[in-house]
Design a protein around this motif. Structure first.
Motif, PDB file in Angstrom:
ATOM      1  N   UNK A   1       0.756  -1.211   0.166  1.00 47.85           N
ATOM      2  CA  UNK A   1      -0.007  -0.027   0.012  1.00 47.85           C
ATOM      3  C   UNK A   1       0.799   1.387   0.104  1.00 47.85           C
ATOM      4  N   UNK A   2       2.119   1.050   0.357  1.00 44.27           N
ATOM      5  CA  UNK A   2       3.037   2.177   0.296  1.00 44.27           C
ATOM      6  C   UNK A   2       2.925   2.808  -0.896  1.00 44.27           C
ATOM      7  N   UNK A   3       2.791   1.961  -1.992  1.00 45.21           N
ATOM      8  CA  UNK A   3       2.880   2.726  -3.308  1.00 45.21           C
ATOM      9  C   UNK A   3       2.001   3.653  -3.673  1.00 45.21           C
ATOM     10  N   UNK A   4       0.666   3.832  -3.041  1.00 44.67           N
ATOM     11  CA  UNK A   4      -0.441   4.613  -3.202  1.00 44.67           C
ATOM     12  C   UNK A   4      -0.448   5.545  -1.960  1.00 44.67           C
ATOM     13  N   UNK A   5       0.248   5.230  -0.750  1.00 47.17           N
ATOM     14  CA  UNK A   5      -0.170   5.884   0.547  1.00 47.17           C
ATOM     15  C   UNK A   5       1.284   6.861   1.120  1.00 47.17           C
TER      16      UNK A   5
ATOM     17  N   UNK B   1      -2.455  11.304  -7.983  1.00 41.70           N
ATOM     18  CA  UNK B   1      -2.520  10.310  -9.175  1.00 41.70           C
ATOM     19  C   UNK B   1      -1.321  10.082 -10.044  1.00 41.70           C
ATOM     20  N   UNK B   2      -0.858  11.244 -10.332  1.00 42.00           N
ATOM     21  CA  UNK B   2       0.504  11.259 -11.218  1.00 42.00           C
ATOM     22  C   UNK B   2       1.529  10.531 -10.554  1.00 42.00           C
ATOM     23  N   UNK B   3       1.907  10.740  -9.339  1.00 35.56           N
ATOM     24  CA  UNK B   3       2.863  10.139  -8.409  1.00 35.56           C
ATOM     25  C   UNK B   3       2.526   8.544  -8.233  1.00 35.56           C
ATOM     26  N   UNK B   4       1.485   8.204  -8.096  1.00 34.19           N
ATOM     27  CA  UNK B   4       1.104   6.742  -7.877  1.00 34.19           C
ATOM     28  C   UNK B   4       1.393   6.145  -9.282  1.00 34.19           C
TER      29      UNK B   4
ATOM     30  N   UNK C   1      -0.686  -1.414 -17.944  1.00 34.84           N
ATOM     31  CA  UNK C   1      -0.752  -2.088 -16.820  1.00 34.84           C
ATOM     32  C   UNK C   1      -0.987  -1.171 -15.626  1.00 34.84           C
ATOM     33  N   UNK C   2      -0.033  -0.303 -15.530  1.00 34.35           N
ATOM     34  CA  UNK C   2       0.061   0.564 -14.330  1.00 34.35           C
ATOM     35  C   UNK C   2      -1.242   1.563 -14.435  1.00 34.35           C
TER      36      UNK C   2
ATOM     37  N   UNK D   1      -6.448  11.094  -9.573  1.00 34.36           N
ATOM     38  CA  UNK D   1      -6.112   9.596 -10.086  1.00 34.36           C
ATOM     39  C   UNK D   1      -7.014   9.150 -11.419  1.00 34.36           C
ATOM     40  N   UNK D   2      -8.257   9.734 -11.585  1.00 34.01           N
ATOM     41  CA  UNK D   2      -8.667   9.343 -12.751  1.00 34.01           C
ATOM     42  C   UNK D   2      -8.179   9.996 -14.093  1.00 34.01           C
ATOM     43  N   UNK D   3      -7.477  11.059 -14.193  1.00 34.27           N
ATOM     44  CA  UNK D   3      -6.683  11.896 -15.087  1.00 34.27           C
ATOM     45  C   UNK D   3      -5.416  10.831 -15.536  1.00 34.27           C
ATOM     46  N   UNK D   4      -4.784  10.563 -14.132  1.00 38.05           N
ATOM     47  CA  UNK D   4      -3.556   9.648 -14.276  1.00 38.05           C
ATOM     48  C   UNK D   4      -3.765   8.322 -15.023  1.00 38.05           C
ATOM     49  N   UNK D   5      -5.044   7.836 -14.802  1.00 38.69           N
ATOM     50  CA  UNK D   5      -5.375   6.563 -15.342  1.00 38.69           C
ATOM     51  C   UNK D   5      -5.948   6.509 -16.566  1.00 38.69           C
TER      52      UNK D   5
END
Length: 192
Positions: A104-108, A114-117, A131-132, A150-154
């Motif tokens: 969870x450290x990947x996203x916390x 979102x861009x950093x995740x 995949x990311x 996050x939506x924009x980054x996805x």
């Protein structure tokens, strides 16, 4: 760990593991290539059954040849069981070394946007741009992720109401819809 109830493997026991264990979910995403999606997401449960539980540190510390054998024993975790077993172990090592074993450290860690995740996910072994983005969308749509942007980054995978990836699968019906979308996209690509 975020509370979630996933239905990606289409198997209650496997889906419970994916819902409860962040590394199991990340592993399922890693395995989701050149293999039916629901079978890929059953891979972590197969490993858990063979290892007496699913533990990122045990996966990282297992002898590589022994782990390849666990991954390729029928029914294998993937059509390419040995090579994907190596990738799962590489992913475990990366998370242990860079996030102290806490997926969870990947996203916390550090309250990322979102861009950093997305940048962190793309740095994972076995994770490319697509995949990311799909995994980021899965976190946002079904994992309770509230990181800004996050939506924009996805990208398109983050679109509300879409049926284009595993991020949109919540039951057997949505799995069928995602498969249909992929089939149409593949047909359109062949015509182009």
């Amino acid at each position: 760990m975020v509370s979630r109830k996933l239905c990606l493997a289409q198997d209650p026991e496997a889906d419970k593991l994916l819902s409860d264990d962040d590394f199991a979910l990340l592993t399922g995403m890693l395995l989701d290539q050149q293999f039916p999606m629901e079978h890929a997401f059953r891979g972590p449960q197969k490993l858990a059954d063979r290892m007496g539980g699913f533990d990122i540190r045990r996966i990282a510390d297992t002898d590589p040849a022994e782990f390849e054998e666990l991954a390729s024993t029928p029914p294998a975790i993937h059509r390419y069981g040995r090579s994907m077993g190596r990738r799962v172990q590489e992913l475990a090592h990366f998370i242990v070394e860079n996030y102290d074993g806490k997926t969870s450290g990947l996203w916390t860690l550090g309250d990322p946007d979102g861009k950093e995740i997305l940048k962190r996910l793309k740095a994972l072994p076995g994770f490319g741009d697509q995949k990311a983005r799909i995994f980021l969308a899965l976190l946002g749509k079904q994992g309770g992720l509230t990181a800004g942007g996050w939506r924009e980054a996805a990208g398109a995978y983050g679109e509300d109401g879409s049926r284009r990836s595993v991020a949109d699968v919540t039951d057997a019906e949505t799995l069928t819809q995602v498969r249909e979308f992929k089939k149409q996209a593949k047909a359109a690509a062949k015509k182009a």
